[in-house]
Design an enzyme around this catalytic site. Structure first.
Site, PDB file in Angstrom:
ATOM      1  N   SER A 175     -28.016 -93.446 -10.360  1.00 21.18           N
ATOM      2  CA  SER A 175     -28.998 -93.828 -11.380  1.00 21.18           C
ATOM      3  C   SER A 175     -28.690 -93.158 -12.704  1.00 21.18           C
ATOM      4  O   SER A 175     -28.159 -92.036 -12.739  1.00 21.18           O
ATOM      5  CB  SER A 175     -30.397 -93.419 -10.909  1.00 21.18           C
ATOM      6  OG  SER A 175     -31.332 -93.477 -11.964  1.00 21.18           O
TER       7      SER A 175
ATOM      8  N   TYR B 212     -36.406 -87.343  -8.173  1.00 18.16           N
ATOM      9  CA  TYR B 212     -35.650 -88.568  -7.921  1.00 18.16           C
ATOM     10  C   TYR B 212     -34.232 -88.430  -8.454  1.00 18.16           C
ATOM     11  O   TYR B 212     -33.254 -88.724  -7.754  1.00 18.16           O
ATOM     12  CB  TYR B 212     -36.352 -89.756  -8.582  1.00 18.16           C
ATOM     13  CG  TYR B 212     -35.522 -91.013  -8.604  1.00 18.16           C
ATOM     14  CD1 TYR B 212     -35.231 -91.702  -7.433  1.00 18.16           C
ATOM     15  CD2 TYR B 212     -35.019 -91.518  -9.808  1.00 18.16           C
ATOM     16  CE1 TYR B 212     -34.464 -92.861  -7.456  1.00 18.16           C
ATOM     17  CE2 TYR B 212     -34.251 -92.673  -9.825  1.00 18.16           C
ATOM     18  CZ  TYR B 212     -33.980 -93.331  -8.654  1.00 18.16           C
ATOM     19  OH  TYR B 212     -33.211 -94.471  -8.673  1.00 18.16           O
TER      20      TYR B 212
END
Length: 339
Positions: free
Chosen positions: A131, A156
């Site tokens: 990501s 995350y």
């Protein structure tokens, strides 16, 4: 593209996983897909995506949770996948502030189960989703895979960085070819309802206010889902061999002597959030009522992908204009919700 052995797409009922599986099936590639169909967001949307995939007899769906060690071992032993595209994960920056253990289960333990499955069944190439959030506190633009990413600002992001490191260790120890793709704000039809564009479209269409953090002064490298799928498909056949010139004296964070590689997949053109809201307003035919709020924990002001390596090595550069991509998303949204 022709794969002789089995191909696995994890997270096949998710947004990107669905689009990738659909593309592969359309070009004649058989696909095994897994998903746990959890309720992080509306499972009905996941089932609607899955229903479309299961119409194709070349699609084999199995409901498996990544964190189910025995289930994952049985899956890999049964199919001995030649290619694994790992897109399943517990997503969401803000959700990670309040539900950290969900990320440990899916993104750490679950990813380890994928790596172990690949190792023990001689997988020829693992592609996995990282990501843009791994860039964290970095402010040098555009974000490059050759810069260090050691300061994540959300759990995350930290789990995605951990995935890259875990994959590298398996590439180094077991010569497992592994490619990570850092995805930048992917959007399009069949979008996730927890993401900003979907939330905005939903609120605007219902005449409800939208929340704009940092008073709306943010920029994102919005990347259309078809561009992401095309990049992944091209990378499937671009198996990393390892760079013999890689040096530990001046280590390149994006490559290695091991068969491991990281790429940015972004549109290479950050968009002002306010401009994106205007496009949604145009598509939906309504003005947004805006609530301006301060910056939220875990957020970053801007994302901007350097995609030079992607263009040079697979001859592809995402190029869907935001105007075209938003129009396609809005058309799907209106059709799906009968707006």
């Amino acid at each position: 593209m022709a794969i002789q052995g089995n191909l696995l797409v994890t997270g096949c009922a998710g947004f990107i996983g669905y689009h990738l599986a659909e593309h592969l099936l359309r070009v004649g590639q058989a696909v095994v897909g897994i998903d746990n169909l959890n309720d992080y967001y509306d499972p009905a949307l996941k089932r609607a995506r899955l229903d479309r995939l299961t119409r194709n007899p070349a699609f084999n769906f199995q409901k498996v949770d990544l964190a189910d060690r025995a289930g994952m071992e049985q899956l890999f032993e049964r199919h001995c996948f030649e290619i694994v595209v790992h897109l399943a994960a517990q997503a969401g920056v803000r959700y990670s502030l309040h539900n950290p253990r969900a990320y440990a289960d899916s993104n750490l333990e679950g990813f380890l189960n994928v790596l172990e499955g690949c190792r023990h069944t001689a997988c020829k190439h693992l592609l996995f989703a990282s990501s843009s959030s791994v860039y964290g506190a970095n402010t040098k633009m555009p974000f490059s895979v050759h810069d260090n990413v050691d300061h994540p600002v959300s759990l995350y992001a930290a789990t995605k960085k951990a995935n890259e490191l875990l994959a590298h260790s398996y590439s180094h120890l077991y010569r497992l070819p592994a490619t990570g793709v850092r995805l930048f704000t992917v959007y399009g039809p069949w979008y996730r309802p927890d993401m900003a564009l979907y939330l905005f479209a939903d609120a605007i269409s219902k005449g409800q206010p939208i929340s704009l953090f940092n008073n709306g002064n943010m920029r994102r490298d919005f990347t259309y889902v078809d561009d992401v799928v095309e990049a992944i498909v091209r990378l499937i056949g671009h198996v990393p061999q390892g760079d013999p010139a890689w040096s530990g004296d001046h280590p390149d964070p994006g490559s290695s002597r091991a068969p491991w590689r990281i790429y940015n997949v972004g549109n290479n053109k950050p968009e002002e959030l306010m401009h994106v809201v205007e496009l949604l307003e145009q598509g939906l035919g309504r003005k947004a009522e805006k609530t301006l709020l301060p910056m939220q924990p875990g957020d970053v002001l801007e994302t901007f992908a350097d995609v030079t390596d992607l263009a040079r090595e697979i001859g592809f550069r995402p190029q869907t204009r935001i105007e075209d991509g938003i129009a396609k998303f809005v058309a799907w949204y209106r059709d799906y919700h009968k707006v």
